[in-house]
Design an enzyme around this catalytic site. Sequence first.
Site, short mmCIF file in Angstrom:
data_model
loop_
_atom_site.label_atom_id
_atom_site.label_comp_id
_atom_site.label_asym_id
_atom_site.label_seq_id
_atom_site.Cartn_x
_atom_site.Cartn_y
_atom_site.Cartn_z
N ARG A 38 0.82 -1.22 0.00
CA ARG A 38 0.00 0.00 0.00
C ARG A 38 0.86 1.27 0.00
NH1 ARG A 38 -4.95 -2.21 3.74
NH2 ARG A 38 -6.19 -2.84 1.96
N LYS A 201 -22.57 -14.53 1.56
CA LYS A 201 -24.02 -14.38 1.56
C LYS A 201 -24.60 -13.72 0.32
CE LYS A 201 -24.49 -13.87 6.52
NZ LYS A 201 -24.75 -12.84 7.53
N GLY A 356 -10.13 -7.41 -1.37
CA GLY A 356 -10.51 -8.33 -0.30
C GLY A 356 -9.98 -9.74 -0.47
N GLY A 379 -14.38 -3.17 -0.20
CA GLY A 379 -15.71 -2.57 -0.02
C GLY A 379 -15.99 -1.52 -1.09
#
Length: 399
Positions: A38, A201, A356, A379
């Site tokens: 990063r 999910k 992710g 996200g």
Amino acid sequence: MLNKKSVEDIDLKGKKVLVRCDFNVPMNDDREITNDARILGAMPTIKYVLEHGGKLILMSHLGRPKGQPNEKYSLDPVAKRLSELLNKEVIFAADDEVVGENAKKAVESMKEGDVVLLQNTRFRKEETKNGEDFAKELASLADVFVNDAFGTAHRAHASNVGVSNILPSALGFLVKKEIDIMGKAMSNPERPFVAILGGAKVSDKISVIENLLNKADTILIGGGMTYTFLVAKGCSVGTSLLEEEKVEFAKELLNKAQEKGVKLLIPVDTVAAKEFKNDTEIKIVKSDSIPDDMMGLDIGPESRKLYSNIVKEAKTVIWNGPMGVFEMENFAGGTNAVAHALADADADAVTIIGGGDSAAAVENSGLADKMTHISTGGGASLEFFEGKELPAIAAINEK
Ligand code: AMP
């Protein structure tokens, strides 16, 4: 396409340039940085500002100190690493209140080419609430603001949206690359356009699937949400993860896909397990034959082959979410197969990994440099794929 100012569009000479980076790097118990990707990702913007006569003030969050000073989350190791990479002194303004005496003094005496790093912005509780006073304090240090942190772009915080509302603002190279590549895929993709969606999910992925039904040619489903779709198709799924209240919705999505001529594929076979652990009885079964006392924890070998063949024909592929419980070796095969399929995609295909878990899987398989783009924000990229406006991008000045 977005028409936001980039760091190349603003005059930096002699200016105090406040840059929001994503220095949220992993550290070990001795507070040594274990992966500096990063920090390296921010280098193009950092170097550009320094080469163009800017006085560089860097800021970032690190971890979740929950709005309070906490030495465990101090950015001092980042200052040290930055200094090594830039081969020059980076002044670390270790103020618990972020904009305190150290920061003010350091910034006051800055010359062109100097670098100051502020303390973790999440030491202030106002940060994640986009508190106006904190945004004003940050803005008071600088003449212009550059946002180069994509990982937090889906959140309206003081250090991104707040300062953008006060100072003249622009995007850094990292954020610009993210939205250019992903924006092109979403607005004007080379076809066939294939989206691969996994993860735990259905409820987390509803808006993404809905949005992609208007854009993609094929959507490949994997992960825990497979079983809610299988129930929607009339199968029984044993003890697999199931969101019963989403079964009707899964049916609607399957119908919508048919109406729109989008191929929405559910795995044809499954790696079924007796228990939710790595060492347990395992069986490969057709998706309509999951035993009552077993749970599906990965996509099966036929599904892997089918999905890989579809990826081979694609010209644009986006991927978000693992195909199975990839943290356990015995259920990582589907996720690894998809990672390899993307790595082996057509030479001119655009392959995008939505951050992710999928990014971790690609990196762990050593396939990172085979992808067109690995997003730095899980996200944020998911919200991008949902077609939502990211507040920290929206807040930047237009060209
Ligand atoms: P997400 O945060 O939605 O991207 O979900 C990632 C998580 O989904 C990972 O921790 C996986 O272990 C989990 N997952 C993937 N497939 C399954 C499955 N078949 N059953 C239960 N959990 C799963």
